[in-house]
Design an enzyme around this catalytic site. Structure first.
Site, PDB file in Angstrom:
ATOM      1  N   HIS A  59      -2.536  -7.904 -20.229  1.00  0.00           N
ATOM      2  CA  HIS A  59      -3.822  -7.197 -20.260  1.00  0.00           C
ATOM      3  C   HIS A  59      -4.806  -8.208 -20.842  1.00  0.00           C
ATOM      4  O   HIS A  59      -4.425  -9.044 -21.666  1.00  0.00           O
ATOM      5  CB  HIS A  59      -3.794  -6.002 -21.211  1.00  0.00           C
ATOM      6  CG  HIS A  59      -2.814  -4.936 -20.896  1.00  0.00           C
ATOM      7  ND1 HIS A  59      -1.488  -4.983 -21.315  1.00  0.00           N
ATOM      8  CD2 HIS A  59      -2.951  -3.785 -20.209  1.00  0.00           C
ATOM      9  CE1 HIS A  59      -0.864  -3.878 -20.903  1.00  0.00           C
ATOM     10  NE2 HIS A  59      -1.710  -3.149 -20.220  1.00  0.00           N
ATOM     11  N   ASP A  62      -4.376  -8.543 -24.507  1.00  0.00           N
ATOM     12  CA  ASP A  62      -3.104  -9.110 -25.023  1.00  0.00           C
ATOM     13  C   ASP A  62      -3.317 -10.605 -25.255  1.00  0.00           C
ATOM     14  O   ASP A  62      -2.785 -11.194 -26.176  1.00  0.00           O
ATOM     15  CB  ASP A  62      -1.967  -8.976 -23.994  1.00  0.00           C
ATOM     16  CG  ASP A  62      -1.672  -7.545 -23.600  1.00  0.00           C
ATOM     17  OD1 ASP A  62      -1.866  -6.640 -24.435  1.00  0.00           O
ATOM     18  OD2 ASP A  62      -1.266  -7.333 -22.444  1.00  0.00           O
ATOM     19  N   GLU A 186      -0.699   2.340 -10.867  1.00  0.00           N
ATOM     20  CA  GLU A 186       0.500   2.750 -11.596  1.00  0.00           C
ATOM     21  C   GLU A 186       0.349   4.185 -12.071  1.00  0.00           C
ATOM     22  O   GLU A 186      -0.564   4.503 -12.826  1.00  0.00           O
ATOM     23  CB  GLU A 186       0.757   1.845 -12.793  1.00  0.00           C
ATOM     24  CG  GLU A 186       1.971   2.276 -13.598  1.00  0.00           C
ATOM     25  CD  GLU A 186       2.323   1.332 -14.715  1.00  0.00           C
ATOM     26  OE1 GLU A 186       1.826   0.185 -14.700  1.00  0.00           O
ATOM     27  OE2 GLU A 186       3.079   1.715 -15.609  1.00  0.00           O
ATOM     28  N   GLU A 222       6.683   2.913 -12.039  1.00  0.00           N
ATOM     29  CA  GLU A 222       7.477   2.566 -13.230  1.00  0.00           C
ATOM     30  C   GLU A 222       8.617   3.564 -13.390  1.00  0.00           C
ATOM     31  O   GLU A 222       8.392   4.786 -13.305  1.00  0.00           O
ATOM     32  CB  GLU A 222       6.620   2.554 -14.483  1.00  0.00           C
ATOM     33  CG  GLU A 222       7.457   2.240 -15.735  1.00  0.00           C
ATOM     34  CD  GLU A 222       6.673   2.129 -17.016  1.00  0.00           C
ATOM     35  OE1 GLU A 222       5.664   1.400 -17.043  1.00  0.00           O
ATOM     36  OE2 GLU A 222       7.051   2.789 -17.993  1.00  0.00           O
ATOM     37  N   ASP A 250       7.467  -1.733 -12.140  1.00  0.00           N
ATOM     38  CA  ASP A 250       7.705  -1.796 -13.587  1.00  0.00           C
ATOM     39  C   ASP A 250       9.098  -1.252 -13.872  1.00  0.00           C
ATOM     40  O   ASP A 250       9.367  -0.061 -13.709  1.00  0.00           O
ATOM     41  CB  ASP A 250       6.666  -0.946 -14.339  1.00  0.00           C
ATOM     42  CG  ASP A 250       5.388  -1.717 -14.615  1.00  0.00           C
ATOM     43  OD1 ASP A 250       4.473  -1.150 -15.256  1.00  0.00           O
ATOM     44  OD2 ASP A 250       5.294  -2.870 -14.164  1.00  0.00           O
ATOM     45  N   ASP A 262      10.341   3.523 -22.374  1.00  0.00           N
ATOM     46  CA  ASP A 262      10.257   2.098 -22.001  1.00  0.00           C
ATOM     47  C   ASP A 262      11.490   1.331 -22.495  1.00  0.00           C
ATOM     48  O   ASP A 262      11.373   0.221 -23.012  1.00  0.00           O
ATOM     49  CB  ASP A 262       8.976   1.450 -22.556  1.00  0.00           C
ATOM     50  CG  ASP A 262       7.720   1.994 -21.900  1.00  0.00           C
ATOM     51  OD1 ASP A 262       6.638   1.877 -22.515  1.00  0.00           O
ATOM     52  OD2 ASP A 262       7.812   2.545 -20.791  1.00  0.00           O
TER      53      ASP A 262
HETATM   54  C1  DIG Z   1       2.182   1.178 -19.083  1.00  0.00           C
HETATM   55  O1  DIG Z   1       3.347   1.484 -18.388  1.00  0.00           O
HETATM   56  C2  DIG Z   1       1.314   0.273 -18.278  1.00  0.00           C
HETATM   57  C3  DIG Z   1       0.628  -0.721 -19.159  1.00  0.00           C
HETATM   58  O2  DIG Z   1       1.643  -1.316 -19.930  1.00  0.00           O
HETATM   59  C4  DIG Z   1       0.098  -1.717 -18.187  1.00  0.00           C
HETATM   60  O3  DIG Z   1      -1.239  -1.423 -17.944  1.00  0.00           O
HETATM   61  C5  DIG Z   1       0.895  -1.507 -16.940  1.00  0.00           C
HETATM   62  C6  DIG Z   1       1.338  -2.847 -16.447  1.00  0.00           C
HETATM   63  O4  DIG Z   1       2.564  -2.823 -15.854  1.00  0.00           O
HETATM   64  N1  DIG Z   1       1.955  -0.576 -17.316  1.00  0.00           N
HETATM   65 MN    MN Z   2       4.060   0.188 -16.784  1.00  0.00          MN
HETATM   66 MN    MN Z   3       5.946   3.271 -19.640  1.00  0.00          MN
END
Ligand code: DIG
Ligand code: MN
Ligand code: MN
Length: 392
Positions: A59, A62, A186, A222, A250, A262
């Site tokens: 990001h 970051d 996402e 994700e 993700d 996560d």
């Molecule tokens: C959260 O799952 C999001 C943030 O961490 C980021 O913006 C994105 C990047 O993979 N995933």
């Molecule tokens: Mn993510």
């Molecule tokens: Mn997540």
């Protein structure tokens, strides 16, 4: 930390990546402060390199603290570039933090305040400039604050319209600057907002078709997020893949009915992880394999490296299991017995014509005979488990 010889050793064929925020996670949670010291982006990149990854994502904030001076920014970028070069790391993906600052507490692109929406656009353009500086070609949009706790606050249609306005504007910004970005949306159903707009990958796929530049926009599913929604993650990835919209992914893991954990890849649901690796491998997905995950709060940085190496090791082990599964004779026999194809029926059902409809309507089917034979899926699933358990 030992300087890694920058050669394309084995693991580089798999495009494993980590975000700076993953190995750099300092262990803060809603009920407790940090347990690990904050590290510089260069240091985190070196750790990611040591773990054997292919690339690093970030990001904007970051990498560059939001209030850093131009001089400080230049110094951070120089150190970060050195670490990338020392470890032969690339930056495939960049994204914007539109969720930490208080100004985004009621959304960024979907805020009810036009000034906040404008600021979110400005911040994203600057972050796109930064990502392009490192060669990023995938730009992720995770709308962590785009949602509501009470729908009294705004009409959800306004939220969708404002989000579309922003993505259309930023597609043109990328075109205008020849950045060549592919945007990846996402999904997440909730957290930090009570309800997040575009809650699942399916919602994103439908939304993409309403954009001005749909060909530029895909998805970044994700594991934890579709799992939080109680959905079969592999099926959501399959729909994106089949539609040519799986621009990024993700990877992590998640126990159902929990906050966004996560976890390390494969740490909670190894069978789902296996079928995910099988889908990606069988269909030749060659995009980044991004571990958007972090170590348990119990860990020090040695434990963080265990976490990172564990993500990569499990993915590789499951790839071997996929190859074993695909060549297993008994599995192939069971699948052959249940997958019945017929050339004439394929022709008849594959393309409509009044004649084919007439023929199909006149055909005689013995539904009892069709249902008579079992499919041996118990044995098939048991064989899968025995391969996963190393028995076969
Ligand atoms: C959260 O799952 C999001 C943030 O961490 C980021 O913006 C994105 C990047 O993979 N995933
Ligand atoms: Mn993510
Ligand atoms: Mn997540």
């Amino acid at each position: 930390m030992a300087k890694r010889v920058s050669t394309k050793v084995g693991g580089k064929t798999d495009k494993f990546t980590f975000g700076l925020w993953t190995l750099g996670n300092i262990g803060r949670d809603p009920f407790g402060g940090p347990v690990r010291a904050a590290l510089s982006p260069a240091h985190i990149a070196r750790m990611i390199g040591e773990a054997g990854a292919y690339g690093v994502n970030f990001h904007d904030n970051d990498l560059l603290p939001i209030d850093a001076s131009p001089k400080k920014k230049r110094a951070i970028i120089a150190e970060f570039k050195k670490a990338l070069s020392d470890y032969n790391l690339v930056v495939p993906m960049a994204t914007t933090n539109l969720f930490s600052e208080a100004v985004f507490r009621d959304g960024a692109f979907t805020s009810s305040d036009a000034r906040v929406r404008a600021y979110a656009l400005q911040k994203t353009m600057q972050a796109m400039d930064l990502g392009a500086q490192f060669g990023a070609k995938i730009y992720v949009f995770w709308g962590g604050r785009e949602g509501a706790e009470t729908d009294a606050a705004k009409d959800p249609i306004d939220g969708i319209r404002h989000f579309r306005e922003a993505i259309n504007f930023l597609c043109q910004y990328s075109i205008e600057n020849n950045y060549g970005y592919r945007f990846a949306l996402e999904a997440k159903p909730n957290e930090p907002r009570g309800h997040i707009y575009l809650a699942t990958t399916g919602n994103c796929l439908g939304f993409i078709e309403t954009l001005d530049y749909p060909e530029m926009v895909g998805v970044n599913p994700e594991v934890a997020h579709e799992s939080m929604a109680g959905l079969n993650f592999v099926h959501h990835v399959a729909q994106a893949l089949e539609a040519g919209k799986l621009f990024h992914i993700d990877l992590n893991d998640q126990e159902s009915g929990r906050y966004d954990q996560d976890y390390r890849f494969g740490a909670a649901n190894i069978k789902q992880a296996f079928f995910l690796v099988k889908l990606l491998t069988d269909h030749g997905y060659d995009g980044p394999l991004h571990f958007d995950a972090h170590a348990y709060r119990s860990e020090d940085y040695q434990g963080v490296m265990d976490f990172a190496r564990g993500c990569i090791a499990t993915y590789r082990i499951l790839k071997e299991k996929v190859a074993r599964w695909n060549r297993d004779g008994e599995i192939r026999d069971i699948l052959a017995a249940s997958h019945i194809e017929d050339e004439n029926l394929a022709k008849l059902c594959g393309e409509f014509s009044p004649a084919s409809a007439k023929t199909l309507k006149a055909m005689k089917f013995d539904r009892h005979a069709l249902a008579a034979k079992g499919l041996q899926y118990e044995r098939l699933d048991q064989l899968t488990l025995e391969i996963l358990l190393g028995k076969r």
